[in-house]
Motif scaffolding. Structure first.
Motif, short mmCIF file in Angstrom:
data_model
loop_
_atom_site.label_atom_id
_atom_site.label_comp_id
_atom_site.label_asym_id
_atom_site.label_seq_id
_atom_site.Cartn_x
_atom_site.Cartn_y
_atom_site.Cartn_z
N ARG A 147 -2.65 -2.24 -11.81
CA ARG A 147 -3.25 -1.36 -10.87
C ARG A 147 -4.69 -2.09 -10.62
N PRO A 148 -5.15 -2.12 -9.29
CA PRO A 148 -6.11 -2.94 -8.84
C PRO A 148 -7.38 -2.13 -9.44
N LEU A 149 -8.47 -2.98 -9.96
CA LEU A 149 -9.82 -2.51 -10.31
C LEU A 149 -10.54 -1.84 -9.09
N PRO A 150 -11.21 -0.96 -9.43
CA PRO A 150 -12.13 -0.53 -8.31
C PRO A 150 -13.21 -1.38 -7.97
N THR A 151 -13.44 -1.39 -6.50
CA THR A 151 -14.47 -2.34 -5.95
C THR A 151 -15.82 -1.90 -6.75
N LEU A 152 -16.39 -2.98 -6.56
CA LEU A 152 -17.90 -3.01 -6.91
C LEU A 152 -18.70 -1.83 -6.24
N GLN A 153 -18.38 -1.94 -4.93
CA GLN A 153 -19.01 -1.07 -4.12
C GLN A 153 -18.85 0.65 -4.52
N SER A 154 -17.55 0.75 -5.00
CA SER A 154 -17.16 2.14 -5.41
C SER A 154 -17.89 2.61 -6.41
N ILE A 155 -18.52 1.68 -7.53
CA ILE A 155 -18.95 2.13 -8.87
C ILE A 155 -20.55 1.69 -8.75
N ASP A 156 -20.97 1.36 -7.29
CA ASP A 156 -22.41 0.94 -7.07
C ASP A 156 -23.31 2.30 -7.19
#
Length: 461
Positions: free
Chosen positions: A283-292
């Motif tokens: 599965r793709p990792l969450p984007t940095l933006q989504s955990i910022d």
């Protein structure tokens, strides 16, 4: 008396043929400055054409400044610089046609999507639909951040496919990544020092430096960028989901370290999500933006790999604090993407065509990837294969003792186009020698088999 063979004009109008013939005589020096041209009536009678034809030809020559009309005296050749025969520019053009490179038999370097799979019929249908439904709107000014309908469609796509919760008001649409870099350079400010990945896509650094943003190359390890190298920088441009060309995927632990660095140093992270849509395992990792959580990540992506690079359509998602700065400082920039293309892409996204296109392309690329990997696994010159199970390229280690420069020169003479990992490095280039970057998206697997003997000859020790 001027004489021209008008029977050679073909489908060209007679006046145009006559005008071009006289103009050529003037520029070549056969007609000199202050030479008087025949009267319109005399030349028409001599050539067996109408006076109007001659008059139109003379008028075109006058408008271009090749001749001048003197009242009650006639038409005279103007004083012009002559075109010298075999001038350096002409010789260069002639030599370039003679010294053409060998035709490309095999291209492993071109990082382009498969053009044959583009949904032409769907795109044409949507274009006709837009021209019919919103034709009048195409003549209205486009908001500087892009059409709201497109920004809404992009926001919905990011939410559904990447789990990103962003407002359409945060999105800025522009003509490809390079234009967005231009905006980012101004948004970062004059005092910014930017870190870029090494190895990395060289054009990123070149563009920022042309825009007077100082750049620092930072070596990658197996997890991406190490924060220990970020002490003297204020911004970082990275591709954490699938780095080009190494293929490194930055794990969640390193991503949290990068966000901590940005938070504690008031830094900015530019998350370039290039080539992240095609992941074939896990599965793709969450984007940095989504955990910022501290508004320090600018998310960027384009449609160059998923649809077409010629579309020149990209976008960035600005965190609220930088969006405010953008509106204060860069509000005067016009959107660089035509309204028609934005309207069509908006429907392509919102009506589900884009998601289905990605699904079809993933299936096609997975099959092609397996074929290309299978070919290289059977080659004697292959030392190792570094396949991260994502993106449209992978790395192949070579057993050859020749330098990368020697291999590229020899490959070019054989009609083979190659890219090496060392081409993308500015630091420790020798560390990346003998590693081939295989871009397979537009590659026809049969061409590998057809040129297998050439590759064996090229890479043989």
């Amino acid at each position: 008396m001027l004489t021209y063979q008008l029977e050679k004009k073909g489908r060209m109008p007679a006046y145009e043929f006559l005008y071009k013939s006289i103009r050529e005589d003037i520029l070549s020096g056969r007609l000199c400055a202050d030479d008087k041209l025949p009267s319109k009536r005399a030349l028409a009678q001599h050539l067996g054409i109408s006076v109007t034809t001659v008059e139109n030809a003379y008028q075109q020559l006058i408008s271009e400044g090749c001749v001048v009309s003197r009242p009650r005296s006639g038409v005279f050749v103007a004083k012009l610089d002559r075109l010298e025969k075999n001038c350096p520019l002409q010789q260069k053009a002639e030599n370039s046609t003679k010294d053409e490179k060998e035709p490309i038999l095999l291209d492993l370097a071109q990082n382009m999507p498969d053009a044959e799979s583009f949904p032409f019929s769907t795109w044409a249908h949507l274009t006709r639909e837009v021209l019919s439904d919103v034709f009048g709107e195409l003549f209205s000014p486009v908001p500087n951040q892009g059409l709201m309908s497109l920004r809404c469609a992009i926001a919905d796509d990011l939410r559904e496919r990447k789990g990103m919760s962003v407002s359409p008001h945060q999105i800025v649409v522009g003509a490809g990544a390079e234009y967005l870099y231009l905006l980012l350079a101004q948004l970062l400010g004059r005092d910014a020092v930017l870190a870029v990945e090494d190895p990395g896509y060289p054009k990123i650094k070149k563009i920022y430096e042309q825009l007077n943003v100082p750049c620092v190359s930072v070596l990658l390890d197996e997890q991406g960028v190490d924060t220990a190298y970020l002490k003297a920088v204020s911004a970082l441009h990275i591709s954490p989901s699938h780095h080009y060309p190494t293929g490194v995927v930055t794990p969640i632990g390193r991503r949290q370290e990068l966000l901590k660095w940005a938070r504690e140093n008031k830094g900015i992270i530019i998350e370039d999500d290039y080539d992240s849509e095609f992941r074939f395992s896990g599965r793709p990792l969450p984007t940095l933006q989504s955990i910022d959580r501290c508004e320090c990540v600018i998310y960027m992506n384009t449609f160059s790999q998923t649809i077409s690079p010629s579309m020149r359509m990209g976008f960035m998602v600005l965190p609220p604090r930088l969006l405010k700065r953008y509106k204060e400082q860069l509000y005067f920039y016009s959107c660089t993407v035509p309204a028609l293309e934005q309207q069509v892409l908006s429907r392509f996204l919102s009506e589900g065509f884009y998601e289905r296109h990605i699904f079809r392309m993933k299936k096609k690329y997975r099959i092609k990837r397996e074929e290309v990997l299978s070919f290289f696994k059977g080659c004697k010159f292959v030392k190792f294969i570094d396949d991260k199970g994502a993106g449209l390229h992978f790395l192949v280690g070579l057993r050859s003792k020749k330098s990368d420069g020697e291999l590229q020169k020899k490959a070019e003479s054989m009609g083979i186009n190659l890219a090496f990992l060392s081409d993308f490095a500015s630091l420790e280039k020798s560390r990346y020698e003998h590693i081939l970057v295989v871009n397979y998206a537009s590659l026809k697997p049969d061409s590998l088999k057809e040129n297998a003997a050439l590759l064996e000859e090229l890479f043989s020790e």
